[in-house]
Design a protein around this motif. Structure first.
Motif, PDB file in Angstrom:
ATOM      1  N   VAL A  99     -21.956 -39.171 -25.016  1.00 35.04           N
ATOM      2  CA  VAL A  99     -20.828 -39.986 -24.762  1.00 35.04           C
ATOM      3  C   VAL A  99     -19.819 -39.346 -25.893  1.00 35.04           C
ATOM      4  O   VAL A  99     -18.802 -39.075 -25.559  1.00 35.04           O
ATOM      5  N   VAL A 100     -20.350 -39.005 -27.063  1.00 32.28           N
ATOM      6  CA  VAL A 100     -19.483 -38.316 -28.003  1.00 32.28           C
ATOM      7  C   VAL A 100     -19.214 -36.728 -27.483  1.00 32.28           C
ATOM      8  O   VAL A 100     -17.918 -36.392 -27.812  1.00 32.28           O
ATOM      9  N   VAL A 109     -16.480 -37.463 -24.863  1.00 34.17           N
ATOM     10  CA  VAL A 109     -15.282 -37.535 -25.731  1.00 34.17           C
ATOM     11  C   VAL A 109     -14.566 -36.395 -26.129  1.00 34.17           C
ATOM     12  O   VAL A 109     -13.326 -36.200 -26.205  1.00 34.17           O
ATOM     13  N   ARG A 110     -15.299 -35.603 -27.142  1.00 33.18           N
ATOM     14  CA  ARG A 110     -14.930 -34.264 -27.498  1.00 33.18           C
ATOM     15  C   ARG A 110     -14.301 -33.263 -26.341  1.00 33.18           C
ATOM     16  O   ARG A 110     -13.245 -32.750 -26.728  1.00 33.18           O
ATOM     17  N   ILE A 143     -22.086 -34.836 -35.533  1.00 32.67           N
ATOM     18  CA  ILE A 143     -22.530 -36.263 -35.064  1.00 32.67           C
ATOM     19  C   ILE A 143     -23.349 -36.232 -33.757  1.00 32.67           C
ATOM     20  O   ILE A 143     -24.513 -36.597 -33.632  1.00 32.67           O
ATOM     21  N   ALA A 144     -22.859 -35.415 -32.687  1.00 29.10           N
ATOM     22  CA  ALA A 144     -23.482 -35.160 -31.521  1.00 29.10           C
ATOM     23  C   ALA A 144     -24.859 -34.339 -31.547  1.00 29.10           C
ATOM     24  O   ALA A 144     -25.797 -34.669 -31.176  1.00 29.10           O
ATOM     25  N   LEU A 172     -16.935 -34.770 -34.544  1.00 29.42           N
ATOM     26  CA  LEU A 172     -17.906 -35.469 -33.502  1.00 29.42           C
ATOM     27  C   LEU A 172     -18.908 -34.612 -33.048  1.00 29.42           C
ATOM     28  O   LEU A 172     -19.958 -34.876 -32.879  1.00 29.42           O
ATOM     29  N   GLU A 173     -18.528 -33.231 -33.151  1.00 31.18           N
ATOM     30  CA  GLU A 173     -19.783 -32.197 -32.680  1.00 31.18           C
ATOM     31  C   GLU A 173     -20.934 -32.533 -33.711  1.00 31.18           C
ATOM     32  O   GLU A 173     -21.994 -32.434 -33.391  1.00 31.18           O
ATOM     33  N   ILE A 220     -25.503 -41.947 -26.689  1.00 31.27           N
ATOM     34  CA  ILE A 220     -24.436 -41.918 -27.872  1.00 31.27           C
ATOM     35  C   ILE A 220     -24.014 -40.467 -27.928  1.00 31.27           C
ATOM     36  O   ILE A 220     -22.855 -40.236 -28.059  1.00 31.27           O
ATOM     37  N   ALA A 221     -25.066 -39.544 -28.103  1.00 32.42           N
ATOM     38  CA  ALA A 221     -24.670 -38.355 -28.100  1.00 32.42           C
ATOM     39  C   ALA A 221     -24.053 -37.428 -26.838  1.00 32.42           C
ATOM     40  O   ALA A 221     -23.050 -36.991 -27.135  1.00 32.42           O
TER      41      ALA A 221
END
Length: 48
Positions: A36-37, A40-41, A5-6, A2-3, A33-34
């Motif tokens: 939010v990711v 979440v992380r 992708i962010a 996830l990191e 989106i970044a």
């Protein structure tokens, strides 16, 4: 994962912001989106 992708999404947003693409709506969606990711992380990290 996830990191990664962010980071990619933030990099794409910064690239679009610096080069002033006309597709600014898409760039800002990528930023949201970044964020939010990342949130979440952080939340998942605190639960573990």
């Amino acid at each position: 994962m996830l990191e990664t992708i962010a980071i990619i999404l933030i990099a794409l947003w910064l690239l679009g912001f610096v080069t002033s693409y006309t597709m600014s709506g898409l760039i800002h969606i990528l930023l949201v989106i970044a964020i939010v990711v990342i949130l979440v992380r952080v939340i998942q990290g605190r639960r573990l």
